[in-house]
Design a protein around this motif. Sequence first.
Motif, PDB file in Angstrom:
ATOM      1  N   THR A  85      42.742  29.278  51.156  1.00 16.67           N
ATOM      2  CA  THR A  85      42.027  28.120  50.642  1.00 16.67           C
ATOM      3  C   THR A  85      43.013  26.954  50.519  1.00 16.67           C
ATOM      4  O   THR A  85      44.226  27.175  50.445  1.00 16.67           O
ATOM      5  CB  THR A  85      41.413  28.435  49.267  1.00 16.67           C
ATOM      6  OG1 THR A  85      42.448  28.895  48.380  1.00 16.67           O
ATOM      7  CG2 THR A  85      40.323  29.489  49.362  1.00 16.67           C
ATOM      8  N   PRO A  86      42.533  25.727  50.493  1.00 13.10           N
ATOM      9  CA  PRO A  86      43.441  24.580  50.417  1.00 13.10           C
ATOM     10  C   PRO A  86      44.377  24.584  49.211  1.00 13.10           C
ATOM     11  O   PRO A  86      45.470  24.023  49.279  1.00 13.10           O
ATOM     12  CB  PRO A  86      42.491  23.377  50.365  1.00 13.10           C
ATOM     13  CG  PRO A  86      41.279  23.851  51.096  1.00 13.10           C
ATOM     14  CD  PRO A  86      41.142  25.307  50.712  1.00 13.10           C
ATOM     15  N   ASP A  87      43.993  25.237  48.135  1.00 12.78           N
ATOM     16  CA  ASP A  87      44.877  25.307  46.967  1.00 12.78           C
ATOM     17  C   ASP A  87      45.808  26.521  47.007  1.00 12.78           C
ATOM     18  O   ASP A  87      46.638  26.701  46.122  1.00 12.78           O
ATOM     19  CB  ASP A  87      44.071  25.309  45.669  1.00 12.78           C
ATOM     20  CG  ASP A  87      43.145  26.512  45.526  1.00 12.78           C
ATOM     21  OD1 ASP A  87      43.171  27.427  46.378  1.00 12.78           O
ATOM     22  OD2 ASP A  87      42.372  26.519  44.549  1.00 12.78           O
ATOM     23  N   GLY A  88      45.668  27.365  48.037  1.00 12.35           N
ATOM     24  CA  GLY A  88      46.530  28.536  48.192  1.00 12.35           C
ATOM     25  C   GLY A  88      46.213  29.677  47.252  1.00 12.35           C
ATOM     26  O   GLY A  88      46.879  30.711  47.291  1.00 12.35           O
ATOM     27  N   GLN A  89      45.206  29.546  46.419  1.00 11.49           N
ATOM     28  CA  GLN A  89      44.905  30.556  45.395  1.00 11.49           C
ATOM     29  C   GLN A  89      44.257  31.821  45.960  1.00 11.49           C
ATOM     30  O   GLN A  89      44.422  32.901  45.406  1.00 11.49           O
ATOM     31  CB  GLN A  89      43.999  29.965  44.317  1.00 11.49           C
ATOM     32  CG  GLN A  89      44.634  28.833  43.529  1.00 11.49           C
ATOM     33  CD  GLN A  89      45.820  29.294  42.712  1.00 11.49           C
ATOM     34  OE1 GLN A  89      45.765  30.318  42.033  1.00 11.49           O
ATOM     35  NE2 GLN A  89      46.916  28.561  42.782  1.00 11.49           N
ATOM     36  N   ARG A  90      43.497  31.671  47.052  1.00 18.43           N
ATOM     37  CA  ARG A  90      42.805  32.827  47.627  1.00 18.43           C
ATOM     38  C   ARG A  90      43.073  32.889  49.122  1.00 18.43           C
ATOM     39  O   ARG A  90      43.343  31.881  49.758  1.00 18.43           O
ATOM     40  CB  ARG A  90      41.302  32.744  47.353  1.00 18.43           C
ATOM     41  CG  ARG A  90      40.999  32.799  45.870  1.00 18.43           C
ATOM     42  CD  ARG A  90      39.522  32.762  45.562  1.00 18.43           C
ATOM     43  NE  ARG A  90      38.963  31.477  45.979  1.00 18.43           N
ATOM     44  CZ  ARG A  90      37.672  31.257  46.189  1.00 18.43           C
ATOM     45  NH1 ARG A  90      36.804  32.221  46.049  1.00 18.43           N
ATOM     46  NH2 ARG A  90      37.244  30.065  46.551  1.00 18.43           N
ATOM     47  N   GLN A  91      42.975  34.092  49.652  1.00 22.29           N
ATOM     48  CA  GLN A  91      43.318  34.290  51.056  1.00 22.29           C
ATOM     49  C   GLN A  91      42.435  35.335  51.723  1.00 22.29           C
ATOM     50  O   GLN A  91      41.816  36.158  51.052  1.00 22.29           O
ATOM     51  CB  GLN A  91      44.779  34.720  51.192  1.00 22.29           C
ATOM     52  CG  GLN A  91      45.025  36.117  50.624  1.00 22.29           C
ATOM     53  CD  GLN A  91      46.474  36.525  50.742  1.00 22.29           C
ATOM     54  OE1 GLN A  91      47.366  35.763  50.381  1.00 22.29           O
ATOM     55  NE2 GLN A  91      46.720  37.729  51.227  1.00 22.29           N
ATOM     56  N   LEU A  92      42.416  35.259  53.048  1.00 27.35           N
ATOM     57  CA  LEU A  92      41.765  36.254  53.896  1.00 27.35           C
ATOM     58  C   LEU A  92      42.810  36.697  54.901  1.00 27.35           C
ATOM     59  O   LEU A  92      43.428  35.865  55.566  1.00 27.35           O
ATOM     60  CB  LEU A  92      40.567  35.644  54.633  1.00 27.35           C
ATOM     61  CG  LEU A  92      39.919  36.535  55.691  1.00 27.35           C
ATOM     62  CD1 LEU A  92      39.160  37.677  55.023  1.00 27.35           C
ATOM     63  CD2 LEU A  92      39.000  35.732  56.585  1.00 27.35           C
ATOM     64  N   THR A  93      43.020  37.996  54.998  1.00 32.41           N
ATOM     65  CA  THR A  93      43.985  38.540  55.945  1.00 32.41           C
ATOM     66  C   THR A  93      43.227  39.287  57.029  1.00 32.41           C
ATOM     67  O   THR A  93      42.347  40.108  56.733  1.00 32.41           O
ATOM     68  CB  THR A  93      44.958  39.497  55.232  1.00 32.41           C
ATOM     69  OG1 THR A  93      45.614  38.778  54.177  1.00 32.41           O
ATOM     70  CG2 THR A  93      45.994  40.040  56.184  1.00 32.41           C
ATOM     71  N   LYS A  94      43.579  38.987  58.282  1.00 34.74           N
ATOM     72  CA  LYS A  94      42.963  39.660  59.426  1.00 34.74           C
ATOM     73  C   LYS A  94      44.066  40.289  60.253  1.00 34.74           C
ATOM     74  O   LYS A  94      45.085  39.647  60.510  1.00 34.74           O
ATOM     75  CB  LYS A  94      42.235  38.662  60.328  1.00 34.74           C
ATOM     76  CG  LYS A  94      41.050  37.975  59.734  1.00 34.74           C
ATOM     77  CD  LYS A  94      40.447  37.066  60.801  1.00 34.74           C
ATOM     78  CE  LYS A  94      39.163  36.444  60.372  1.00 34.74           C
ATOM     79  NZ  LYS A  94      38.548  35.700  61.487  1.00 34.74           N
ATOM     80  N   GLN A  95      43.857  41.531  60.665  1.00 40.38           N
ATOM     81  CA  GLN A  95      44.771  42.166  61.599  1.00 40.38           C
ATOM     82  C   GLN A  95      44.033  42.346  62.914  1.00 40.38           C
ATOM     83  O   GLN A  95      42.970  42.968  62.956  1.00 40.38           O
ATOM     84  CB  GLN A  95      45.259  43.509  61.075  1.00 40.38           C
ATOM     85  CG  GLN A  95      46.292  43.378  59.993  1.00 40.38           C
ATOM     86  CD  GLN A  95      47.033  44.671  59.764  1.00 40.38           C
ATOM     87  OE1 GLN A  95      46.458  45.742  59.826  1.00 40.38           O
ATOM     88  NE2 GLN A  95      48.316  44.565  59.505  1.00 40.38           N
TER      89      GLN A  95
END
Length: 88
Positions: A27-37
Motif C-alpha cells: 500500500t502507499p503507506d507501506g503498512q500492508r503488503q501482498l506477496t506473490k511467488q
Amino acid sequence: MSDDTVRCWLVDRISRDENLVTLVYATPDGQRQLTKQLSFQLLSRKPTTAAVDVDPEKLEPTPDPDERERYATQAQSMAEKHDPDDEV
C-alpha cells in the motif's frame, strides 16, 4: 480500482531460487503488503505491472517497521514514475 480494492505498488522483486521470483506489492503507506511467488516461466507469459488492485482481505501487515518505511518510499516512487498498468 474499485471501492472494494486497494491499489498496491510493486516495491520489491526477489529471486532467491532459480525457478521462483517473489514480488511484493505494498500500500502507499507501506503498512500492508501482498506477496506473490511466481515461476520464471509464468513471468515470461504474464507481465509484471507497476501496481495491482487487491482485495483488502488478501493484504497482510508489513511486519518490520524499517520495511514499512522502505515500502512507502518505493510505492511513492513507483506511483510518480509509472501508470498502474505499466510493465516493469
